[in-house]
Scaffold this active site. Structure first.
Site, mmCIF file in Angstrom:
data_model
loop_
_atom_site.group_PDB
_atom_site.id
_atom_site.type_symbol
_atom_site.label_atom_id
_atom_site.label_comp_id
_atom_site.label_asym_id
_atom_site.label_seq_id
_atom_site.Cartn_x
_atom_site.Cartn_y
_atom_site.Cartn_z
ATOM 1 N N ASN A 1 0.872 -1.183 0.000
ATOM 2 C CA ASN A 1 0.000 0.000 0.000
ATOM 3 C C ASN A 1 0.907 1.231 0.000
ATOM 4 O OD1 ASN A 1 -1.789 2.051 0.536
ATOM 5 N ND2 ASN A 1 -2.276 1.365 2.630
ATOM 6 N N TRP A 2 1.052 1.839 -1.157
ATOM 7 C CA TRP A 2 1.998 2.960 -1.275
ATOM 8 C C TRP A 2 1.507 4.218 -0.567
ATOM 9 C CZ3 TRP A 2 3.643 2.986 -7.204
ATOM 10 C CH2 TRP A 2 4.272 1.774 -7.492
ATOM 11 N N LYS A 3 0.242 4.206 -0.148
ATOM 12 C CA LYS A 3 -0.356 5.396 0.492
ATOM 13 C C LYS A 3 -0.055 6.629 -0.368
ATOM 14 C CE LYS A 3 -0.160 3.217 4.989
ATOM 15 N NZ LYS A 3 -0.112 3.374 6.438
ATOM 16 N N SER B 1 3.620 -1.612 10.679
ATOM 17 C CA SER B 1 5.065 -1.628 10.940
ATOM 18 C C SER B 1 5.743 -2.932 10.534
ATOM 19 C CB SER B 1 5.335 -1.308 12.415
ATOM 20 O OG SER B 1 4.851 -0.025 12.717
ATOM 21 N N GLU C 1 -6.776 4.928 7.952
ATOM 22 C CA GLU C 1 -6.533 6.328 7.563
ATOM 23 C C GLU C 1 -7.731 6.913 6.812
ATOM 24 O OE1 GLU C 1 -2.694 5.656 5.735
ATOM 25 O OE2 GLU C 1 -1.875 5.185 7.714
ATOM 26 N N GLY D 1 2.637 2.473 10.973
ATOM 27 C CA GLY D 1 3.560 3.578 10.688
ATOM 28 C C GLY D 1 4.641 3.794 11.727
ATOM 29 N N HIS E 1 -9.507 1.293 5.274
ATOM 30 C CA HIS E 1 -8.213 1.506 5.923
ATOM 31 C C HIS E 1 -8.406 2.516 7.056
ATOM 32 C CE1 HIS E 1 -4.108 2.702 6.676
ATOM 33 N NE2 HIS E 1 -3.739 1.576 6.068
ATOM 34 N N GLU F 1 -5.189 -4.682 11.029
ATOM 35 C CA GLU F 1 -4.185 -3.622 11.171
ATOM 36 C C GLU F 1 -4.456 -2.831 12.453
ATOM 37 O OE1 GLU F 1 -2.291 -2.569 7.178
ATOM 38 O OE2 GLU F 1 -4.045 -1.285 7.430
ATOM 39 N N GLY G 1 2.747 -0.939 4.375
ATOM 40 C CA GLY G 1 2.696 0.471 4.010
ATOM 41 C C GLY G 1 4.064 0.985 3.630
HETATM 42 P P1 PGA Z 1 2.882 0.651 7.735
HETATM 43 O O1 PGA Z 1 1.372 0.770 7.231
HETATM 44 O O2 PGA Z 1 3.438 -0.611 7.134
HETATM 45 O O3 PGA Z 1 3.546 1.894 7.216
HETATM 46 O O4 PGA Z 1 2.810 0.585 9.225
HETATM 47 C C1 PGA Z 1 0.552 -0.355 7.141
HETATM 48 C C2 PGA Z 1 -0.784 0.063 6.637
HETATM 49 O O5 PGA Z 1 -1.343 1.059 7.150
HETATM 50 O O6 PGA Z 1 -1.328 -0.553 5.693
#
Ligand code: PGA
Length: 250
Positions: free
Chosen positions: A6-8, A212, A96, A170, A94, A164, A233
């Site tokens: 997931n490149w966000k 993470s 976010e 993150g 997600h 998650e 992420g």
């Molecule tokens: P992260 O994000 O690997 O940067 O912790 C995971 C995610 O939110 O999909």
């Protein structure tokens, strides 16, 4: 395993998107894992044309999908457009997105749009915090049940669940979940799923872990915890880091 990058909103240049894509194609072509990259919507358009022509092993994912079906909806990216670009997986719910007001009802509707277009929704669930009384389990059950209850039995069997925990997203690998806690959570999620599907069908639903994850902890998190893959992420936006992560679970 199913490994989803997931490149966000980390990737802002075409050059970087292309480099990550080339590397991911190489990883996918080994055939050992199912590799999915979920770029931002404009980068899906950038990557899609070559993918459709050559039909390589790398799969495309979207980070979100519109709740609308398209038409007079400024700024929306509807499921039909994603499907036409060759997208196979859609991340929905997600944390976010939920933090920006996305309710369980919206998550459900988005999952249905993905399914209606033959794409697999990756439904994200996870608690904000852990508490000693384990109220966090109720939070995960509520998120999962809200979506599952609204889907048909056939649809329920074709979704992917991504667990998650928000407290682990993150951060550094030191703050990721422990393998023991993850194993417990996977059992719990499968138990909740028994309310929505017959017999042992709950064992077939793929469950991913995200939060993470990087090349230093994938191996321990994959071993004996019952997960079917990872939703990655930040670490998925570094060419060498993502390659190392995939190699670590091989
Ligand atoms: P992260 O994000 O690997 O940067 O912790 C995971 C995610 O939110 O999909």
């Amino acid at each position: 395993m199913l490994i989803v990058g997931n490149w966000k909103a980390y990737v802002e240049s075409k050059a970087k998107a292309k480099a990550l894509c080339v590397s991911a194609k190489r990883l996918a072509s080994k055939g050992e894992h199912e590799i999915v990259i979920a770029p931002a919507a404009p980068h899906i358009g950038l990557i899609a044309p070559t993918k459709v022509e050559v039909k390589e092993a790398l799969k495309l994912g979207a980070q979100d999908v519109s709740i609308t079906v398209g038409g007079a909806e400024t700024g929306e990216v509807a499921a039909g457009l994603l499907k036409d670009l060759g997208v196979s997986y859609v991340i929905v719910g997600h944390s976010e997105r939920r933090a920006r007001g996305e309710s369980d009802e919206i998550v459900t509707e988005k999952a249905r749009h993905a399914l209606a277009h033959g794409m697999t929704p990756i439904i994200c669930v996870g608690e904000v915090d852990r508490d000693p009384e384990a109220h966090y389990l109720k939070q995960v059950r509520a998120q999962l049940s809200a979506v599952m209850a609204a889907l048909s039995t056939k649809e329920r069997l074709s979704v992917v669940i991504a667990y998650e925990p928000i407290w682990a997203i993150g951060k550094s690998e030191l703050e990721a979940i422990t393998p023991n806690d993850l194993a417990e959570m996977v059992l719990y999620i499968r138990k909740v799923l028994t309310d929505f599907m017959p017999g042992r069908a709950n064992q077939k639903v793929r469950i991913l872990y995200g939060g993470s994850v990087d090349s230093s902890n994938t191996r321990t998190l994959a071993a004996g915890t019952g997960i079917d893959g990872f939703l990655v992420g930040r670490a998925s936006t570094d060419v060498a880091g993502f390659a190392a992560l995939v190699k670590a679970v091989s």
